[in-house]
Design an enzyme around this catalytic site. Structure first.
Site, PDB file in Angstrom:
ATOM      1  N   ARG A   1       0.866  -1.181   0.000  1.00 47.67           N
ATOM      2  CA  ARG A   1       0.000   0.000   0.000  1.00 47.67           C
ATOM      3  C   ARG A   1       0.900   1.227   0.000  1.00 47.67           C
ATOM      4  O   ARG A   1       1.954   1.231   0.649  1.00 47.67           O
ATOM      5  CB  ARG A   1      -0.863   0.035   1.261  1.00 47.67           C
ATOM      6  CG  ARG A   1      -2.046  -0.902   1.224  1.00 47.67           C
ATOM      7  CD  ARG A   1      -3.141  -0.401   0.276  1.00 47.67           C
ATOM      8  NE  ARG A   1      -4.295  -1.274   0.298  1.00 47.67           N
ATOM      9  CZ  ARG A   1      -4.506  -2.283  -0.554  1.00 47.67           C
ATOM     10  NH1 ARG A   1      -3.636  -2.542  -1.513  1.00 47.67           N
ATOM     11  NH2 ARG A   1      -5.595  -3.018  -0.458  1.00 47.67           N
TER      12      ARG A   1
ATOM     13  N   GLU B   1      -3.184   7.599  -4.764  1.00 49.19           N
ATOM     14  CA  GLU B   1      -3.570   7.049  -6.082  1.00 49.19           C
ATOM     15  C   GLU B   1      -4.879   7.653  -6.562  1.00 49.19           C
ATOM     16  O   GLU B   1      -5.771   7.872  -5.741  1.00 49.19           O
ATOM     17  CB  GLU B   1      -3.712   5.527  -5.975  1.00 49.19           C
ATOM     18  CG  GLU B   1      -2.400   4.871  -5.644  1.00 49.19           C
ATOM     19  CD  GLU B   1      -2.538   3.374  -5.352  1.00 49.19           C
ATOM     20  OE1 GLU B   1      -3.605   2.793  -5.632  1.00 49.19           O
ATOM     21  OE2 GLU B   1      -1.571   2.803  -4.835  1.00 49.19           O
TER      22      GLU B   1
ATOM     23  N   HIS C   1      -0.931   0.251  -9.807  1.00 48.72           N
ATOM     24  CA  HIS C   1      -1.644  -0.667  -8.901  1.00 48.72           C
ATOM     25  C   HIS C   1      -2.264  -1.837  -9.677  1.00 48.72           C
ATOM     26  O   HIS C   1      -3.482  -2.001  -9.696  1.00 48.72           O
ATOM     27  CB  HIS C   1      -2.706   0.082  -8.091  1.00 48.72           C
ATOM     28  CG  HIS C   1      -3.097  -0.640  -6.835  1.00 48.72           C
ATOM     29  ND1 HIS C   1      -3.456  -0.003  -5.677  1.00 48.72           N
ATOM     30  CD2 HIS C   1      -3.198  -1.972  -6.553  1.00 48.72           C
ATOM     31  CE1 HIS C   1      -3.763  -0.887  -4.741  1.00 48.72           C
ATOM     32  NE2 HIS C   1      -3.611  -2.106  -5.261  1.00 48.72           N
TER      33      HIS C   1
HETATM   34  C1  8YV Z   1      -6.741  -4.354  -6.171  1.00 46.46           C
HETATM   35  C2  8YV Z   1      -5.566  -4.835  -3.934  1.00 46.46           C
HETATM   36  O1  8YV Z   1      -6.409  -3.045  -6.115  1.00 46.46           O
HETATM   37  O2  8YV Z   1      -6.166  -6.984  -3.188  1.00 46.46           O
HETATM   38  C3  8YV Z   1      -5.863  -5.854  -2.872  1.00 46.46           C
HETATM   39  O3  8YV Z   1      -5.775  -5.508  -1.682  1.00 46.46           O
HETATM   40  O4  8YV Z   1      -5.150  -3.776  -3.638  1.00 46.46           O
HETATM   41  C4  8YV Z   1      -5.759  -5.180  -5.380  1.00 46.46           C
HETATM   42  O5  8YV Z   1      -5.780  -6.476  -5.665  1.00 46.46           O
HETATM   43  C5  8YV Z   1      -8.210  -4.397  -5.944  1.00 46.46           C
HETATM   44  O6  8YV Z   1      -8.626  -4.897  -4.744  1.00 46.46           O
HETATM   45  C6  8YV Z   1      -8.994  -4.924  -7.118  1.00 46.46           C
HETATM   46  O7  8YV Z   1     -10.344  -4.866  -6.904  1.00 46.46           O
END
Ligand code: 8YV
Length: 319
Positions: A231, A260, A278
């Site tokens: 993150r 972001e 991301h």
């Molecule tokens: C995607 C993520 O940004 O799984 C996570 O925590 O940050 C990523 O896989 C997102 O959740 C896709 O919907």
């Protein structure tokens, strides 16, 4: 019976949206686009569907008196106010495991990209500059040292891949994991001091905010690379830019950022970084698996069955 009404907290993957729309009445980000219309439907909303990087703050949860579940399509759920959910006894689910391979693959890809200057080499060929001379020599990755910050499921998948590159593997985490065949170091700075590649894959949230700070980057040193597939909040981005500009670290491979989708011009201008938007889990295969699991949790709940993948805090609360 009327189908349950659902609010989405972010723009969701089309795979997830398709399942939601086939089974529920979906109010797509209505709280953001039309507050008056949202106020009218809020009392009927029984679930929130979110992504790993979306925000479900306490103020939103408080406006949903009938809320029964938050299903996050992502492994990270730091955008959800978990304290409020636990207080309200609203369970939260996420999508662990199905994205381990993709995120670990991207970590290795960023390591190779930054150490071997792959984007720059590609640009060199495309610009027709090869006949003018070769690319400068770059840095060997195989056999070097990786330090993994966070040795959960994805951290371990990164370690397995690093082993195939003959790398020395060490990690830091809140506590040692004696069952793992890797060296434990108690702090991120101690780990950085003994790493060529410091790879960050720890959960986000207040507990890890700016864990990778100026001191850690200093310890990594001018031959060290930092990779962040966790993150943006885990990294002190200003300190990182400073370290990169001054050459006090060798480079960075970044898939996540502080704000972001904004990426500061100073970061984008640097030659010694590889930047991706991301995309850790962004393959057809994995996003489908994540969407299926996020939907399966909602479906289990509304069918009266146990949740499949509640977040650890909610698993503890349920037992
Ligand atoms: C995607 C993520 O940004 O799984 C996570 O925590 O940050 C990523 O896989 C997102 O959740 C896709 O919907």
């Amino acid at each position: 019976m009327n189908p349950p009404e659902i609010l989405t907290a972010a723009q969701l993957s089309p795979f997830f949206m398709a399942s939601l729309q086939a089974h529920y009445v979906v109010h797509d980000r209505l709280h953001l686009s039309d507050p008056a219309a949202f106020a009218a439907v809020a009392p009927r909303i029984r679930a929130v569907a979110a992504s790993g990087d979306s925000q479900v703050p306490a103020e939103l949860i408080d406006r949903l008196p009938a809320l029964e579940l938050i299903s996050v399509m992502g492994v990270g759920y730091d955008g959800v106010d978990l304290g409020r959910c636990l207080a309200r006894q609203v369970p939260v689910t996420h999508t662990p495991d199905v994205l381990n391979d993709d995120v670990a693959d991207l970590a290795l890809a960023l390591m190779l990209s930054v150490a071997r200057a792959i984007p720059q080499s590609d640009a060199h060929v495309r610009a027709g500059r090869w006949p003018e001379g070769p690319m400068p020599l770059q840095r060997k990755m195989s056999g070097s040292r990786i330090g993994i910050v966070g040795i959960g499921r994805i951290g371990q998948a990164i370690a397995t891949r690093a082993a195939a590159f003959g790398m020395g593997i060490a990690y830091t985490a809140r506590s040692p994991r004696p069952q793992l065949p890797y060296r434990y170091l108690p702090t991120a700075a101690a780990l950085a001091a003994e790493s060529d590649f410091l790879v960050v894959i720890t959960p986000g949230g207040e507990g890890t905010r700016h864990l990778i700070n100026a001191e850690v980057l200093q310890a990594l040193g001018p031959r060290g690379y930092v990779i962040n597939v966790a993150r943006g909040s885990v990294m002190d981005q200003d300190a990182l830019i400073e370290a990169l500009e001054q050459g006090s670290i060798a480079g960075a491979g970044l898939d996540v950022f502080a704000d972001e989708p904004e990426v500061p011009e100073r970061l984008r201008a640097l030659p010694n970084v590889v930047l991706t938007p991301h995309v850790g889990s962004a393959t057809h295969e994995t996003r489908r698996a994540m969407a299926d699991l996020a939907f399966a949790n909602l479906h289990a709940h509304f069918s009266g069955n146990p949740l499949i993948t509640p977040v650890p805090e909610c698993r503890q609360a349920a037992t």
